[in-house]
Write a protein that holds these residues in place. Structure first.
Motif, short mmCIF file in Angstrom:
data_model
loop_
_atom_site.label_atom_id
_atom_site.label_comp_id
_atom_site.label_asym_id
_atom_site.label_seq_id
_atom_site.Cartn_x
_atom_site.Cartn_y
_atom_site.Cartn_z
N PHE A 199 147.26 76.11 20.85
CA PHE A 199 147.58 77.21 22.27
C PHE A 199 147.29 78.45 21.46
O PHE A 199 147.56 79.75 21.31
CB PHE A 199 148.36 76.69 22.28
N VAL A 200 148.47 78.64 20.14
CA VAL A 200 148.83 79.69 19.07
C VAL A 200 148.51 79.99 18.64
O VAL A 200 148.20 81.22 18.24
CB VAL A 200 151.01 78.97 18.50
N ALA A 201 147.32 78.88 18.23
CA ALA A 201 145.87 80.36 17.54
C ALA A 201 145.26 80.52 18.29
O ALA A 201 144.69 81.88 18.05
CB ALA A 201 145.23 78.53 16.36
N GLY A 202 145.04 79.99 18.94
CA GLY A 202 144.36 81.18 20.17
C GLY A 202 144.69 82.46 20.58
O GLY A 202 144.46 84.03 20.38
N VAL A 203 146.30 82.21 20.61
CA VAL A 203 147.02 83.80 21.21
C VAL A 203 146.52 85.21 20.11
O VAL A 203 146.00 85.88 19.86
CB VAL A 203 148.91 83.04 21.21
N LYS A 204 146.68 84.17 18.91
CA LYS A 204 146.84 84.71 17.12
C LYS A 204 145.89 85.61 17.40
O LYS A 204 145.15 86.56 16.63
CB LYS A 204 147.26 84.10 16.32
N ALA A 205 144.47 84.57 17.61
CA ALA A 205 143.20 85.41 17.35
C ALA A 205 142.15 85.87 18.53
O ALA A 205 141.69 86.76 19.13
CB ALA A 205 142.03 83.81 17.76
N GLY A 206 143.77 86.45 19.34
CA GLY A 206 143.26 87.22 20.65
C GLY A 206 142.67 86.18 21.96
O GLY A 206 142.13 87.08 22.72
N GLU A 207 142.16 85.74 21.76
CA GLU A 207 141.58 84.89 23.06
C GLU A 207 142.36 85.05 24.67
O GLU A 207 141.49 84.54 25.10
CB GLU A 207 141.36 83.36 22.70
N PHE A 208 143.47 85.80 24.94
CA PHE A 208 143.95 85.71 25.43
C PHE A 208 144.28 87.04 26.28
O PHE A 208 144.42 87.26 27.06
CB PHE A 208 145.25 84.40 25.90
#
Length: 66
Positions: A55-64
């Motif tokens: 989840f944190v990696a997704g947030v940092k990658a802009g997925e959300f």
């Protein structure tokens, strides 16, 4: 079943005072527990360490980003 009695929940220092926040606690096994500040007794969601890391990696990658 998870117990939240011994968890220390924190919310972001960026949270406003409007009560629309979530709180997060680290669990004994390195996972995370998440609850709504408006309804702390309304239930807590639990995530494993790997789930939280994804989840944190997704947030940092802009997925959300919307």
């Amino acid at each position: 079943m998870h117990n939240t009695d011994n968890l220390t929940f924190v919310k972001s220092s960026h949270s406003g005072g409007n009560g629309a926040c979530v709180e997060v606690a680290t669990t004994a096994d390195g996972g995370r527990a998440v609850r709504d500040t408006k309804n702390r007794d309304g239930g807590t969601q639990f995530y494993t360490h790997d789930e939280w890391a994804a989840f944190v990696a997704g947030v940092k990658a802009g997925e959300f980003d919307v």
